[in-house]
Design a protein around this motif. Structure first.
Motif, short mmCIF file in Angstrom:
data_model
loop_
_atom_site.label_atom_id
_atom_site.label_comp_id
_atom_site.label_asym_id
_atom_site.label_seq_id
_atom_site.Cartn_x
_atom_site.Cartn_y
_atom_site.Cartn_z
N PRO A 1 0.74 -1.33 -0.08
CA PRO A 1 -0.18 0.04 -0.01
C PRO A 1 0.86 1.31 0.09
O PRO A 1 1.99 1.32 0.57
CB PRO A 1 -0.87 -0.07 1.05
CG PRO A 1 -0.21 -1.42 1.87
CD PRO A 1 0.90 -2.01 1.07
N VAL A 2 0.47 2.36 -0.61
CA VAL A 2 1.08 3.68 -0.57
C VAL A 2 1.61 4.02 0.73
O VAL A 2 2.64 4.32 0.80
CB VAL A 2 0.10 4.72 -1.14
CG1 VAL A 2 0.97 6.21 -0.82
CG2 VAL A 2 -0.16 4.37 -2.32
N TRP A 3 0.91 3.91 1.79
CA TRP A 3 1.46 4.30 3.14
C TRP A 3 2.64 3.41 3.57
O TRP A 3 3.44 4.04 4.19
CB TRP A 3 0.40 4.25 4.26
CG TRP A 3 0.07 2.90 4.61
CD1 TRP A 3 -1.18 2.18 3.95
CD2 TRP A 3 0.51 1.91 5.45
NE1 TRP A 3 -1.12 0.96 4.52
CE2 TRP A 3 -0.04 0.56 5.47
CE3 TRP A 3 1.74 1.96 6.15
CZ2 TRP A 3 0.21 -0.49 6.30
CZ3 TRP A 3 2.03 0.94 7.29
CH2 TRP A 3 1.22 -0.08 6.95
N HIS A 4 2.87 2.15 3.35
CA HIS A 4 3.94 1.19 3.72
C HIS A 4 4.95 1.74 2.73
O HIS A 4 6.04 1.68 3.28
CB HIS A 4 3.38 -0.06 3.29
CG HIS A 4 4.14 -1.02 4.09
ND1 HIS A 4 3.97 -2.25 4.18
CD2 HIS A 4 5.34 -0.89 5.11
CE1 HIS A 4 5.07 -2.91 4.95
NE2 HIS A 4 5.84 -1.96 5.44
N ILE A 5 4.61 2.30 1.48
CA ILE A 5 5.85 2.39 0.73
C ILE A 5 6.57 3.80 1.43
O ILE A 5 7.74 3.89 1.49
CB ILE A 5 5.59 2.88 -0.76
CG1 ILE A 5 5.06 1.46 -1.49
CG2 ILE A 5 6.74 3.45 -1.38
CD1 ILE A 5 4.58 1.49 -2.75
N ALA A 6 5.69 4.60 1.89
CA ALA A 6 6.19 5.77 2.41
C ALA A 6 6.84 5.72 3.75
O ALA A 6 7.95 6.18 3.87
CB ALA A 6 4.77 6.85 2.72
N VAL A 7 6.52 4.77 4.51
CA VAL A 7 6.85 4.48 5.70
C VAL A 7 8.33 3.57 5.64
O VAL A 7 9.43 4.08 6.23
CB VAL A 7 6.15 3.62 6.49
CG1 VAL A 7 6.73 3.03 7.94
CG2 VAL A 7 4.86 4.37 7.00
N MET A 8 8.49 2.59 4.83
CA MET A 8 9.58 2.00 4.46
C MET A 8 10.80 2.89 3.75
O MET A 8 11.76 2.79 4.24
CB MET A 8 9.38 1.10 3.45
CG MET A 8 8.73 -0.37 4.01
SD MET A 8 8.80 -1.68 2.58
CE MET A 8 8.12 -1.07 1.45
N SER A 9 10.52 3.92 2.86
CA SER A 9 11.06 4.83 2.46
C SER A 9 11.72 5.77 3.40
O SER A 9 13.02 6.12 3.59
CB SER A 9 10.37 5.84 1.34
OG SER A 9 10.09 4.84 0.28
N LEU A 10 10.74 6.22 4.74
CA LEU A 10 11.41 7.15 5.54
C LEU A 10 12.29 6.41 6.42
O LEU A 10 13.34 6.93 6.82
CB LEU A 10 10.24 7.52 6.25
CG LEU A 10 10.55 8.61 7.44
CD1 LEU A 10 11.38 10.01 6.83
CD2 LEU A 10 9.18 9.07 8.18
N ILE A 11 12.05 4.87 6.89
CA ILE A 11 12.77 4.40 7.68
C ILE A 11 14.26 4.24 6.98
O ILE A 11 15.33 4.42 7.72
CB ILE A 11 12.19 3.15 7.94
CG1 ILE A 11 11.15 3.19 8.86
CG2 ILE A 11 13.50 2.01 8.73
CD1 ILE A 11 10.18 2.12 9.22
N ILE A 12 14.11 3.69 5.80
CA ILE A 12 15.61 3.61 4.95
C ILE A 12 16.45 4.68 5.06
O ILE A 12 17.49 4.61 5.11
CB ILE A 12 15.30 2.86 3.63
CG1 ILE A 12 14.65 1.41 3.65
CG2 ILE A 12 16.52 2.94 2.71
CD1 ILE A 12 13.90 1.01 2.46
N ALA A 13 15.71 5.73 4.72
CA ALA A 13 16.49 7.02 4.46
C ALA A 13 17.24 7.35 6.05
O ALA A 13 18.21 7.86 5.90
CB ALA A 13 15.39 8.31 4.15
#
Length: 197
Positions: free
Chosen positions: A103-115
């Protein structure tokens, strides 16, 4: 009770297709957690305050640096994907598996954590010791799935160097974190919503 013998440990090569979705996510979050912890410990060994890494800058110019770099990277990636065969950028299907059905929210969360995790280690800790050039070499090597082709390896090195450069220019970790986040999130959305040919 059976004795543990380290010589009985065997390693088996596993492809991305042999890992189920749950294990893939566990691997992603565990490796990012370890990356973050190593970064914080490294900063402590440098006798620096890790909380100062995350202090909010007084000027909002870091937003321009981060968003500007992200826009530049995404534009270059669009050009490269337009003129370079798709198999040259093949990462073994890892990004496809990570982002395709999220889901879009999970992509955003993963991207933030990785960054946050990767920038804490590479820009916040490693670059402080060895500078942006050698940090970028290590960053490219760590992204081992791209090493089979020189174009993605060169892009990862260049992006890392640019992240290090904006960190120096802005004197805040939030600029490279923002750029890294936007790049990963947009790339994740592209994979997620790409139409099958």
């Amino acid at each position: 009770m059976k004795k543990f013998d380290i010589r009985n440990i065997r390693f088996k090569k596993v492809t991305i297709d042999q890992i189920d979705d749950r294990l893939l996510l566990i691997n992603l979050y565990v490796t990012q957690s370890v990356t973050f912890i190593i970064g914080l410990i490294w900063v402590l060994f440098q006798h620096r305050n890790p909380f100062l890494l995350f202090s909010v800058p007084k000027s909002l110019s870091f937003l321009l640096w981060g968003l500007g770099l992200a826009a530049l990277v995404l534009a270059v990636d669009l050009l490269v994907s337009r003129f370079v065969p798709e198999e040259v950028g093949d990462d073994g299907g890892v990004n496809e598996r990570i982002f395709k059905n999220r889901p879009v929210w999970h992509i955003a969360v993963m991207s933030l954590i990785i960054a946050i995790c990767e920038e804490t280690l590479f820009r916040g800790a490693v670059q402080h010791n060895i500078g942006p050039y050698w940090t970028s070499i290590i960053f490219a090597v760590i992204h081992v799935r791209y090493l089979r082709h020189w174009i993605p390896t060169g892009l990862v090195f260049s992006i890392s160097y640019a992240l290090g450069w904006i960190y120096i220019q802005t004197d805040t970790l939030w600029a490279p974190i923002l750029a890294h986040f936007v790049i990963d999130m947009v790339m994740g959305f592209v994979i997620r919503f790409r139409r099958e040919e």
